[in-house]
Motif scaffolding. Structure first.
Motif, PDB file in Angstrom:
ATOM      1  N   SER A 117       0.860  -1.185   0.000  1.00  0.00           N
ATOM      2  CA  SER A 117       0.000   0.000   0.000  1.00  0.00           C
ATOM      3  C   SER A 117       0.895   1.233   0.000  1.00  0.00           C
ATOM      4  CB  SER A 117      -0.905  -0.005   1.239  1.00  0.00           C
ATOM      5  OG  SER A 117      -1.637   1.195   1.326  1.00  0.00           O
ATOM      6  N   VAL A 118       0.831   1.997  -1.091  1.00  0.00           N
ATOM      7  CA  VAL A 118       1.706   3.160  -1.253  1.00  0.00           C
ATOM      8  C   VAL A 118       0.893   4.424  -0.994  1.00  0.00           C
ATOM      9  CG1 VAL A 118       3.364   4.299  -2.764  1.00  0.00           C
ATOM     10  CG2 VAL A 118       2.956   1.843  -3.006  1.00  0.00           C
ATOM     11  N   TYR A 119       1.234   5.130   0.064  1.00  0.00           N
ATOM     12  CA  TYR A 119       0.480   6.274   0.591  1.00  0.00           C
ATOM     13  C   TYR A 119      -1.028   6.064   0.474  1.00  0.00           C
ATOM     14  CZ  TYR A 119       2.598   7.539  -3.965  1.00  0.00           C
ATOM     15  OH  TYR A 119       3.143   7.515  -5.216  1.00  0.00           O
ATOM     16  N   GLY A 120      -1.462   4.900   0.972  1.00  0.00           N
ATOM     17  CA  GLY A 120      -2.891   4.611   1.025  1.00  0.00           C
ATOM     18  C   GLY A 120      -3.542   5.397   2.153  1.00  0.00           C
ATOM     19  N   ILE A 121      -4.646   6.057   1.847  1.00  0.00           N
ATOM     20  CA  ILE A 121      -5.372   6.817   2.863  1.00  0.00           C
ATOM     21  C   ILE A 121      -5.741   5.886   4.013  1.00  0.00           C
ATOM     22  CG2 ILE A 121      -7.387   8.255   3.310  1.00  0.00           C
ATOM     23  CD1 ILE A 121      -5.389   9.456   1.327  1.00  0.00           C
ATOM     24  N   ILE A 122      -5.513   6.314   5.238  1.00  0.00           N
ATOM     25  CA  ILE A 122      -5.739   5.466   6.410  1.00  0.00           C
ATOM     26  C   ILE A 122      -7.177   5.598   6.884  1.00  0.00           C
ATOM     27  CG2 ILE A 122      -5.070   5.046   8.808  1.00  0.00           C
ATOM     28  CD1 ILE A 122      -2.272   6.080   8.062  1.00  0.00           C
ATOM     29  N   ARG A 123      -7.869   4.478   6.941  1.00  0.00           N
ATOM     30  CA  ARG A 123      -9.228   4.414   7.478  1.00  0.00           C
ATOM     31  C   ARG A 123      -9.170   3.654   8.794  1.00  0.00           C
ATOM     32  NH1 ARG A 123     -11.034   8.378   4.352  1.00  0.00           N
ATOM     33  NH2 ARG A 123     -11.227   7.840   2.143  1.00  0.00           N
ATOM     34  N   ASP A 124      -9.394   4.338   9.886  1.00  0.00           N
ATOM     35  CA  ASP A 124      -9.239   3.721  11.202  1.00  0.00           C
ATOM     36  C   ASP A 124     -10.527   3.031  11.630  1.00  0.00           C
ATOM     37  OD1 ASP A 124      -8.225   2.979  13.643  1.00  0.00           O
ATOM     38  OD2 ASP A 124      -8.731   4.875  14.611  1.00  0.00           O
ATOM     39  N   SER A 125     -10.459   1.724  11.804  1.00  0.00           N
ATOM     40  CA  SER A 125     -11.552   0.952  12.387  1.00  0.00           C
ATOM     41  C   SER A 125     -10.954  -0.336  12.920  1.00  0.00           C
ATOM     42  CB  SER A 125     -12.652   0.660  11.355  1.00  0.00           C
ATOM     43  OG  SER A 125     -12.150  -0.139  10.308  1.00  0.00           O
ATOM     44  N   ASP A 126     -11.662  -0.989  13.828  1.00  0.00           N
ATOM     45  CA  ASP A 126     -11.099  -2.147  14.512  1.00  0.00           C
ATOM     46  C   ASP A 126     -10.817  -3.324  13.592  1.00  0.00           C
ATOM     47  OD1 ASP A 126     -11.103  -0.826  16.913  1.00  0.00           O
ATOM     48  OD2 ASP A 126     -13.047  -1.626  17.559  1.00  0.00           O
ATOM     49  N   LEU A 154      -1.563   3.637  12.990  1.00  0.00           N
ATOM     50  CA  LEU A 154      -1.535   2.426  12.175  1.00  0.00           C
ATOM     51  C   LEU A 154      -0.470   1.460  12.683  1.00  0.00           C
ATOM     52  CD1 LEU A 154      -2.334   0.832   9.557  1.00  0.00           C
ATOM     53  CD2 LEU A 154      -0.521   2.120   8.401  1.00  0.00           C
ATOM     54  N   GLU A 155       0.735   1.960  12.910  1.00  0.00           N
ATOM     55  CA  GLU A 155       1.827   1.110  13.389  1.00  0.00           C
ATOM     56  C   GLU A 155       1.496   0.476  14.734  1.00  0.00           C
ATOM     57  OE1 GLU A 155       6.163   2.127  12.297  1.00  0.00           O
ATOM     58  OE2 GLU A 155       5.229   4.054  12.716  1.00  0.00           O
ATOM     59  N   ALA A 156       0.961   1.278  15.651  1.00  0.00           N
ATOM     60  CA  ALA A 156       0.667   0.777  16.991  1.00  0.00           C
ATOM     61  C   ALA A 156      -0.397  -0.317  16.957  1.00  0.00           C
ATOM     62  CB  ALA A 156       0.214   1.932  17.884  1.00  0.00           C
ATOM     63  N   LYS A 157      -1.426  -0.119  16.149  1.00  0.00           N
ATOM     64  CA  LYS A 157      -2.512  -1.101  16.110  1.00  0.00           C
ATOM     65  C   LYS A 157      -2.110  -2.356  15.340  1.00  0.00           C
ATOM     66  CE  LYS A 157      -6.327   1.987  17.094  1.00  0.00           C
ATOM     67  NZ  LYS A 157      -7.702   2.421  16.760  1.00  0.00           N
ATOM     68  N   LEU A 158      -1.269  -2.208  14.326  1.00  0.00           N
ATOM     69  CA  LEU A 158      -0.748  -3.396  13.651  1.00  0.00           C
ATOM     70  C   LEU A 158       0.106  -4.221  14.617  1.00  0.00           C
ATOM     71  CD1 LEU A 158       0.278  -1.970  10.158  1.00  0.00           C
ATOM     72  CD2 LEU A 158      -1.541  -3.625  10.608  1.00  0.00           C
ATOM     73  N   LYS A 159       0.913  -3.552  15.403  1.00  0.00           N
ATOM     74  CA  LYS A 159       1.751  -4.250  16.381  1.00  0.00           C
ATOM     75  C   LYS A 159       0.899  -5.002  17.390  1.00  0.00           C
ATOM     76  CE  LYS A 159       5.574  -3.513  19.608  1.00  0.00           C
ATOM     77  NZ  LYS A 159       6.508  -2.511  20.200  1.00  0.00           N
ATOM     78  N   GLU A 160      -0.238  -4.424  17.728  1.00  0.00           N
ATOM     79  CA  GLU A 160      -1.130  -5.030  18.718  1.00  0.00           C
ATOM     80  C   GLU A 160      -1.931  -6.194  18.144  1.00  0.00           C
ATOM     81  OE1 GLU A 160      -5.189  -3.792  21.194  1.00  0.00           O
ATOM     82  OE2 GLU A 160      -3.964  -2.245  20.224  1.00  0.00           O
ATOM     83  N   TYR A 166       4.504  -7.535   8.358  1.00  0.00           N
ATOM     84  CA  TYR A 166       4.189  -6.213   7.827  1.00  0.00           C
ATOM     85  C   TYR A 166       5.372  -5.286   8.075  1.00  0.00           C
ATOM     86  CZ  TYR A 166       3.484  -4.549  12.600  1.00  0.00           C
ATOM     87  OH  TYR A 166       3.680  -4.210  13.912  1.00  0.00           O
ATOM     88  N   GLN A 167       5.403  -4.201   7.339  1.00  0.00           N
ATOM     89  CA  GLN A 167       6.398  -3.149   7.553  1.00  0.00           C
ATOM     90  C   GLN A 167       5.768  -1.813   7.206  1.00  0.00           C
ATOM     91  OE1 GLN A 167      10.031  -3.489   5.277  1.00  0.00           O
ATOM     92  NE2 GLN A 167      10.865  -1.563   6.052  1.00  0.00           N
ATOM     93  N   VAL A 168       6.016  -0.821   8.030  1.00  0.00           N
ATOM     94  CA  VAL A 168       5.591   0.552   7.761  1.00  0.00           C
ATOM     95  C   VAL A 168       6.853   1.378   7.562  1.00  0.00           C
ATOM     96  CG1 VAL A 168       4.383   2.579   8.636  1.00  0.00           C
ATOM     97  CG2 VAL A 168       3.492   0.288   9.138  1.00  0.00           C
ATOM     98  N   LYS A 169       6.998   1.974   6.394  1.00  0.00           N
ATOM     99  CA  LYS A 169       8.213   2.734   6.089  1.00  0.00           C
ATOM    100  C   LYS A 169       7.849   4.159   5.702  1.00  0.00           C
ATOM    101  CE  LYS A 169      12.625   2.471   3.654  1.00  0.00           C
ATOM    102  NZ  LYS A 169      13.543   1.594   2.888  1.00  0.00           N
ATOM    103  N   ILE A 170       8.508   5.109   6.336  1.00  0.00           N
ATOM    104  CA  ILE A 170       8.279   6.533   6.087  1.00  0.00           C
ATOM    105  C   ILE A 170       9.519   7.125   5.423  1.00  0.00           C
ATOM    106  CG2 ILE A 170       7.776   8.762   7.147  1.00  0.00           C
ATOM    107  CD1 ILE A 170       6.536   7.156   9.510  1.00  0.00           C
TER     108      ILE A 170
END
Length: 209
Positions: A117-126, A154-160, A166-170
């Motif tokens: 996912s390349v700069y995909g808009i983040i939709r926060d839901s459980d 996103l990173e925190a919830k993926l970790k949880e 997965y990898q989150v790269k900025i």
């Protein structure tokens, strides 16, 4: 969850003067762009475009780049890939809006073996964090559409919650659209990040597909 002050972010960047190496096809009710590698392959990538659609030269350029690395590419349905392209190993790549769709595929479709996912808009839901397949997320540090605090969530919830790789790269100093909407020779400062992000994308797909 994205920055609603800028509802159409994908105008950022440079439109390439590029025709493409593939062909346009009609798949039932869907128009698509298909490009195949020079050597036969049983791997395929679904490329999900941004708001400008599959006819954007930049998107075709990225599709051709993937094909040049041994992947059949088509922004269409999985059935076409398996039945008509002979694909046995399928991944997905999406940009901006397409990044949201790619994130969804990674949550729902285990036929997809890897996702980017390349700069995909983040939709926060459980239900957005229990990925079924290995997924790479690429963001720009200076993206006004996707603030870094959203990326941190996103990173925190993926970790949880996430058990898949997965990898989150900025990428420092980069804005929305830097991977596929800027010419590689546009800016010497940007070029290393553009090439690194494209390399990361390919390496992730090659690792899991």
């Amino acid at each position: 969850m994205a920055n609603e002050a800028k509802p159409c972010p994908c105008h950022i960047g440079d439109t390439a003067d590029y025709g493409g190496l593939g062909q346009e096809v009609q798949l039932e009710h869907i128009n698509a762009y298909v490009v195949k590698p020079a050597v036969a392959s049983d791997k395929a990538i679904v490329v999900i475009h941004d708001i400008y659609g599959w006819q954007l030269p930049n998107t075709r350029y990225m599709a051709d780049m993937l094909a040049d690395n041994g992947y059949i590419e088509v922004d269409s349905v999985l059935r076409f890939l398996t039945e008509q392209c002979g694909a046995k190993h399928i991944g997905a790549v999406g940009f901006c809006w397409g990044g949201v769709a790619t994130h969804y595929l990674a949550l729902q479709y285990q036929q997809i073996k890897a996702a980017v996912s390349v700069y995909g808009i983040i939709r926060d839901s459980d239900d957005r964090y229990e990925l079924k397949v290995p997924t790479l997320f690429i963001f720009g540090e200076k993206d006004e559409i996707i603030p870094l605090d959203q990326v941190s969530v996103l990173e925190a919830k993926l970790k949880e919650k996430c058990t898949a790789d997965y990898q989150v790269k900025i990428f420092p100093g980069q804005t929305h659209g830097f991977v596929h909407r800027k010419r590689e020779d546009m800016n010497r400062t940007d070029k290393p990040s553009i090439l690194e992000a494209r390399s990361d994308l390919l390496n992730w797909l090659n690792k899991y597909i």
